[in-house]
Design a protein around this motif. Sequence first.
Motif, PDB file in Angstrom:
ATOM      1  N   PRO A  23      -4.743 -54.982  -6.502  1.00 19.24           N
ATOM      2  CA  PRO A  23      -5.110 -54.734  -5.099  1.00 19.24           C
ATOM      3  C   PRO A  23      -4.009 -55.141  -4.109  1.00 19.24           C
ATOM      4  CG  PRO A  23      -6.900 -55.820  -6.243  1.00 19.24           C
ATOM      5  CD  PRO A  23      -5.730 -55.815  -7.176  1.00 19.24           C
ATOM      6  N   LYS A  24      -3.273 -56.204  -4.415  1.00 16.19           N
ATOM      7  CA  LYS A  24      -2.189 -56.629  -3.520  1.00 16.19           C
ATOM      8  C   LYS A  24      -1.049 -55.624  -3.528  1.00 16.19           C
ATOM      9  CE  LYS A  24      -3.334 -61.457  -3.697  1.00 16.19           C
ATOM     10  NZ  LYS A  24      -3.029 -62.772  -4.195  1.00 16.19           N
ATOM     11  N   CYS A  26      -1.341 -52.398  -4.129  1.00 12.74           N
ATOM     12  CA  CYS A  26      -1.848 -51.238  -3.375  1.00 12.74           C
ATOM     13  C   CYS A  26      -1.889 -51.528  -1.879  1.00 12.74           C
ATOM     14  CB  CYS A  26      -3.233 -50.831  -3.869  1.00 12.74           C
ATOM     15  SG  CYS A  26      -3.216 -50.166  -5.537  1.00 12.74           S
ATOM     16  N   TRP A  27      -2.336 -52.716  -1.525  1.00 10.71           N
ATOM     17  CA  TRP A  27      -2.424 -53.091  -0.113  1.00 10.71           C
ATOM     18  C   TRP A  27      -1.040 -53.100   0.534  1.00 10.71           C
ATOM     19  CZ3 TRP A  27      -0.643 -57.012   3.046  1.00 10.71           C
ATOM     20  CH2 TRP A  27      -1.253 -57.094   4.297  1.00 10.71           C
ATOM     21  N   ARG A  30       0.243 -49.551   1.035  1.00 11.32           N
ATOM     22  CA  ARG A  30      -0.448 -48.899   2.145  1.00 11.32           C
ATOM     23  C   ARG A  30      -0.056 -49.522   3.488  1.00 11.32           C
ATOM     24  NH1 ARG A  30      -4.979 -49.503   0.149  1.00 11.32           N
ATOM     25  NH2 ARG A  30      -5.628 -51.366   1.253  1.00 11.32           N
ATOM     26  N   ARG A  31      -0.073 -50.835   3.551  1.00 11.46           N
ATOM     27  CA  ARG A  31       0.160 -51.551   4.819  1.00 11.46           C
ATOM     28  C   ARG A  31       1.581 -51.386   5.331  1.00 11.46           C
ATOM     29  NH1 ARG A  31       1.055 -53.655   8.936  1.00 11.46           N
ATOM     30  NH2 ARG A  31      -0.046 -55.345   9.971  1.00 11.46           N
ATOM     31  N   ILE A  54      -4.415 -61.920   0.836  1.00 15.03           N
ATOM     32  CA  ILE A  54      -4.247 -60.857   1.828  1.00 15.03           C
ATOM     33  C   ILE A  54      -4.912 -61.275   3.131  1.00 15.03           C
ATOM     34  CG2 ILE A  54      -4.900 -58.495   2.458  1.00 15.03           C
ATOM     35  CD1 ILE A  54      -4.626 -57.787  -0.548  1.00 15.03           C
ATOM     36  N   GLU A  55      -6.164 -61.682   3.035  1.00 16.64           N
ATOM     37  CA  GLU A  55      -6.972 -61.981   4.224  1.00 16.64           C
ATOM     38  C   GLU A  55      -6.453 -63.174   5.024  1.00 16.64           C
ATOM     39  OE1 GLU A  55     -11.620 -63.025   5.371  1.00 16.64           O
ATOM     40  OE2 GLU A  55     -11.055 -62.732   3.279  1.00 16.64           O
ATOM     41  N   GLN A  59      -2.058 -60.637   5.785  1.00 14.29           N
ATOM     42  CA  GLN A  59      -2.498 -59.839   6.934  1.00 14.29           C
ATOM     43  C   GLN A  59      -2.184 -60.532   8.264  1.00 14.29           C
ATOM     44  OE1 GLN A  59      -4.001 -56.625   6.791  1.00 14.29           O
ATOM     45  NE2 GLN A  59      -3.487 -56.710   8.958  1.00 14.29           N
TER      46      GLN A  59
END
Length: 151
Positions: A23-24, A26-27, A30-31, A54-55, A59
């Motif tokens: 997920p990191k 992918c994040w 995307r980010r 991430i959170e 982010q």
Amino acid sequence: KKLGFVLCHVPTFITISDESLEPKICWLKRRLSISEDEVLTMMRENPSLLANSIEFNLQPKLNFLDSVLGEEEAGKLIRANPVVLNCSMKRRYEPRLSDARRLGLDIDALLIRKMGMNNDKQWQTLLQKCAPGLETRGERGRNISIEIKAV
């Protein structure tokens, strides 16, 4: 296959689970609007990047850099220097940004990089060069506050 290459060259990733790692990746893709190869390069250059939440870590730092530099410049800075994401918001970026703004310094990617990468002594020296008559005070390991003396 590419991730295996990173794992072989950066063994600290072995402690990170697939459920956390994918997920990191992918994040970040995307980010930052970057390719998987670019994410893997960032991982090789800054292995601790994917140990961060991430959170609660990535982010907020990306939002901070976007707000200060703009999305495009922030993305360029992060791709060129992924270690800027390791620096503390509270102990490093926020107080140093406040110092720079008080002195009227131009806030650009180079200055943000220096905010993150310079130790306290280097940061004090930079501020003194930018603002003659500047007095810095503080102790090792503590935030440095600045005071401008009237000339």
